[in-house]
Design a protein around this motif. Structure first.
Motif, short mmCIF file in Angstrom:
data_model
loop_
_atom_site.label_atom_id
_atom_site.label_comp_id
_atom_site.label_asym_id
_atom_site.label_seq_id
_atom_site.Cartn_x
_atom_site.Cartn_y
_atom_site.Cartn_z
N ARG A 148 36.10 61.70 36.28
CA ARG A 148 35.29 61.33 37.44
C ARG A 148 34.42 60.12 37.14
NH1 ARG A 148 33.37 67.32 39.37
NH2 ARG A 148 35.40 67.98 40.17
N ASN A 149 33.84 60.10 35.95
CA ASN A 149 33.01 58.94 35.58
C ASN A 149 33.85 57.67 35.51
OD1 ASN A 149 30.68 60.46 35.44
ND2 ASN A 149 30.86 60.84 33.24
N LEU A 150 35.07 57.79 35.00
CA LEU A 150 35.94 56.62 34.93
C LEU A 150 36.35 56.14 36.32
CD1 LEU A 150 38.19 57.55 31.89
CD2 LEU A 150 36.47 55.74 31.99
N ILE A 151 36.58 57.06 37.23
CA ILE A 151 36.91 56.68 38.61
C ILE A 151 35.72 55.95 39.24
CG2 ILE A 151 37.37 57.60 40.94
CD1 ILE A 151 39.80 57.64 39.18
N LEU A 152 34.51 56.46 39.02
CA LEU A 152 33.32 55.78 39.55
C LEU A 152 33.16 54.39 38.95
CD1 LEU A 152 30.71 58.68 39.58
CD2 LEU A 152 31.72 57.54 41.55
N GLU A 153 33.40 54.29 37.64
CA GLU A 153 33.29 52.99 36.98
C GLU A 153 34.34 52.02 37.51
OE1 GLU A 153 33.43 51.14 32.45
OE2 GLU A 153 33.44 53.30 32.75
N GLU A 154 35.56 52.51 37.70
CA GLU A 154 36.63 51.66 38.22
C GLU A 154 36.29 51.17 39.63
OE1 GLU A 154 41.45 51.88 38.79
OE2 GLU A 154 40.27 53.68 39.15
N THR A 155 35.75 52.07 40.44
CA THR A 155 35.37 51.70 41.81
C THR A 155 34.26 50.65 41.80
OG1 THR A 155 35.93 53.93 42.55
CG2 THR A 155 34.54 52.61 44.01
N ALA A 156 33.29 50.83 40.91
CA ALA A 156 32.19 49.86 40.83
C ALA A 156 32.68 48.50 40.34
CB ALA A 156 31.10 50.40 39.91
N LEU A 157 33.60 48.51 39.37
CA LEU A 157 34.09 47.24 38.83
C LEU A 157 35.04 46.53 39.78
CD1 LEU A 157 34.70 48.21 35.10
CD2 LEU A 157 32.84 46.83 36.02
N ALA A 158 35.68 47.26 40.68
CA ALA A 158 36.67 46.66 41.57
C ALA A 158 36.10 46.25 42.93
CB ALA A 158 37.83 47.63 41.77
N GLU A 159 34.80 46.39 43.12
CA GLU A 159 34.21 45.99 44.40
C GLU A 159 34.41 44.50 44.61
OE1 GLU A 159 30.15 47.09 44.89
OE2 GLU A 159 30.57 49.22 44.73
N HIS A 160 34.66 44.14 45.87
CA HIS A 160 34.96 42.75 46.21
C HIS A 160 33.80 41.83 45.84
CE1 HIS A 160 36.75 39.39 48.28
NE2 HIS A 160 35.63 39.21 48.98
N SER A 161 32.58 42.27 46.10
CA SER A 161 31.42 41.41 45.81
C SER A 161 31.29 41.17 44.31
CB SER A 161 30.14 42.03 46.36
OG SER A 161 29.93 43.30 45.77
N ARG A 162 31.56 42.16 43.50
CA ARG A 162 31.47 41.98 42.05
C ARG A 162 32.57 41.06 41.54
NH1 ARG A 162 33.36 43.20 37.32
NH2 ARG A 162 31.94 43.43 35.57
N VAL A 163 33.78 41.25 42.06
CA VAL A 163 34.89 40.39 41.64
C VAL A 163 34.61 38.94 42.02
CG1 VAL A 163 37.35 39.89 42.03
CG2 VAL A 163 36.59 42.25 41.72
N GLN A 164 34.08 38.75 43.21
CA GLN A 164 33.76 37.40 43.65
C GLN A 164 32.65 36.79 42.79
OE1 GLN A 164 32.77 37.22 47.79
NE2 GLN A 164 32.74 34.98 47.84
N GLU A 165 31.66 37.58 42.43
CA GLU A 165 30.57 37.09 41.59
C GLU A 165 31.06 36.72 40.19
OE1 GLU A 165 26.63 38.95 39.46
OE2 GLU A 165 27.16 39.69 41.45
#
Length: 105
Positions: free
Chosen positions: A66-83
């Motif tokens: 579950r923690n890895l899924i949350l981390e993956e979701t946070a790292l894959a957010e469009h705003s973060r990828v764009q930044e």
């Protein structure tokens, strides 16, 4: 007159082997049954302990997943990828006049 003492152990063994065969067999069967109960109880307790350890490990792995899924979701957010693309990789969005459209025929 000399009187000898009878050997009590010998008399008991002789009595058990001649007259008391049924009680002797019953005693052996009761002992075997008791040992079977002890053996089964021991193995059951070992199995329960192993099951509890496996369930605890499963819960730990489930929490980690579950923690890895949350981390993956946070790292894959469009705003973060764009930044990351803009700041770390010095990428920028191309101008409209520099865009090239490729069509497959």
């Amino acid at each position: 007159m000399s009187q000898t003492k009878p050997n009590l152990a010998k008399l008991i063994a002789l009595d058990l082997l001649t007259v008391g065969r049924v009680p002797l067999v019953m005693l052996v069967l009761i002992f075997a049954s008791a040992m079977g109960v002890v053996f089964t109880t021991h193995h059951t307790r070992q199995a329960i302990t192993a099951k509890d350890q496996v369930l605890e490990e499963r819960d730990h792995l489930d929490n980690e997943w579950r923690n890895l899924i949350l981390e993956e979701t946070a790292l894959a957010e469009h705003s973060r990828v764009q930044e990351v693309a803009q700041n770390d990789l010095n990428m920028k969005r191309p101008d409209a006049d520099k865009e090239v459209v490729i069509e497959l025929k």
